[in-house]
Design a protein around this motif. Structure first.
Motif, PDB file in Angstrom:
ATOM      1  N   TYR A 142      -5.228  25.442 -40.927  1.00  0.00           N
ATOM      2  CA  TYR A 142      -3.889  25.934 -40.601  1.00  0.00           C
ATOM      3  C   TYR A 142      -2.949  24.751 -40.389  1.00  0.00           C
ATOM      4  N   ALA A 143      -1.667  25.031 -40.373  1.00  0.00           N
ATOM      5  CA  ALA A 143      -0.667  23.999 -40.133  1.00  0.00           C
ATOM      6  C   ALA A 143      -0.477  23.846 -38.631  1.00  0.00           C
ATOM      7  N   CYS A 144      -0.838  22.684 -38.091  1.00  0.00           N
ATOM      8  CA  CYS A 144      -0.754  22.445 -36.651  1.00  0.00           C
ATOM      9  C   CYS A 144       0.646  21.940 -36.284  1.00  0.00           C
ATOM     10  N   PRO A 145       1.413  22.688 -35.472  1.00  0.00           N
ATOM     11  CA  PRO A 145       2.775  22.253 -35.125  1.00  0.00           C
ATOM     12  C   PRO A 145       2.797  21.053 -34.182  1.00  0.00           C
ATOM     13  N   MET A 146       1.674  20.779 -33.479  1.00  0.00           N
ATOM     14  CA  MET A 146       1.648  19.670 -32.527  1.00  0.00           C
ATOM     15  C   MET A 146       1.424  18.331 -33.233  1.00  0.00           C
ATOM     16  N   THR A 147       0.561  18.323 -34.239  1.00  0.00           N
ATOM     17  CA  THR A 147       0.243  17.074 -34.951  1.00  0.00           C
ATOM     18  C   THR A 147       0.978  16.944 -36.280  1.00  0.00           C
ATOM     19  N   GLY A 148       1.470  18.062 -36.795  1.00  0.00           N
ATOM     20  CA  GLY A 148       2.127  18.036 -38.099  1.00  0.00           C
ATOM     21  C   GLY A 148       1.159  18.113 -39.260  1.00  0.00           C
ATOM     22  N   ASP A 149      -0.128  18.202 -38.963  1.00  0.00           N
ATOM     23  CA  ASP A 149      -1.146  18.311 -40.006  1.00  0.00           C
ATOM     24  C   ASP A 149      -1.047  19.697 -40.653  1.00  0.00           C
TER      25      ASP A 149
END
Length: 210
Positions: A163-170
């Motif tokens: 998934y797209a992690c909003p905290m790391t930007g990954d």
């Protein structure tokens, strides 16, 4: 002998003809409306049989039954490997929808001191022979989609995805989720980051039936 009125004589002769015509007309209309009986194509019948079997909940769906109900939840979250977890409380309600095909969970708790609400849908795909899950919550716009299989007699379900992690930007952060069904009154949900190695656990939720 009383003479017969011409109009009455006409009615007596005409009425049987009209009744006969009406009866024949109704019979003809009924014959037109009645569908023709046709035998079902054996190939089509076999396809319908397979479709019905594929869409009918089975043992893999029944394995999720212990998750149904209302639950008290204890949530532990690890922000970094080896760090002490933060602990919070929550509650959950899981119900069958779509005639026992999907399990819907509604979760209420807190995250970083703010009210947290989440919802998941989980089911078993009879065609692909695997579980599928989708998670959404009120703190992001992403949909976390995972899939996997069960082990240990259906008591441990392991799901993987990214998934797209909003905290790391990954945009492609891997995730592994494990559901451990301990009994009808207790189960555990774990969320792991496989890239972290042995200390991969990021979250653990212990559910206890109310």
């Amino acid at each position: 002998m009383n003479p017969t009125h011409p109009m009455k004589h006409c009615i007596r002769r005409t009425l049987p003809v009209l009744l006969t015509a009406a009866t024949l007309g109704s019979a003809f209309t009924f014959a037109q409306d009645k569908p023709e009986s046709k035998e079902v194509d054996p190939k089509m019948a076999e396809m319908m049989k397979k479709a019905e079997a594929a869409s009918t909940p089975g043992a893999a769906h029944k394995a999720l039954e212990p998750l149904v109900g209302e639950w008290s939840a204890e949530v532990k979250s690890w922000m970094a490997p080896g760090a002490p977890p933060t602990v919070s409380k929550g509650k959950s309600k899981a119900t069958w929808i779509m005639d026992g095909r999907y399990l819907q969970e509604e979760f209420h708790g807190e995250f970083m001191g703010k009210p947290f609400r989440g919802m998941s849908l989980m089911g078993y795909d009879n065609m692909e022979k695997k579980y599928n899950s989708v998670w959404i919550d009120n703190m992001s716009t992403i949909m976390v989609k995972t899939e996997g299989k069960a082990g240990e007699g259906g008591k441990v379900i392991t799901l993987t995805g990214e998934y797209a992690c909003p905290m790391t930007g990954d945009l492609h952060k891997p995730t592994r989720q494990v559901i451990r069904i301990l009994s009808n009154d207790r189960h555990i949900f774990e969320m792991h980051d496989p890239s972290k190695g042995e200390n991969s656990k990021e979250m653990e939720i212990v559910y206890t039936r109310k």
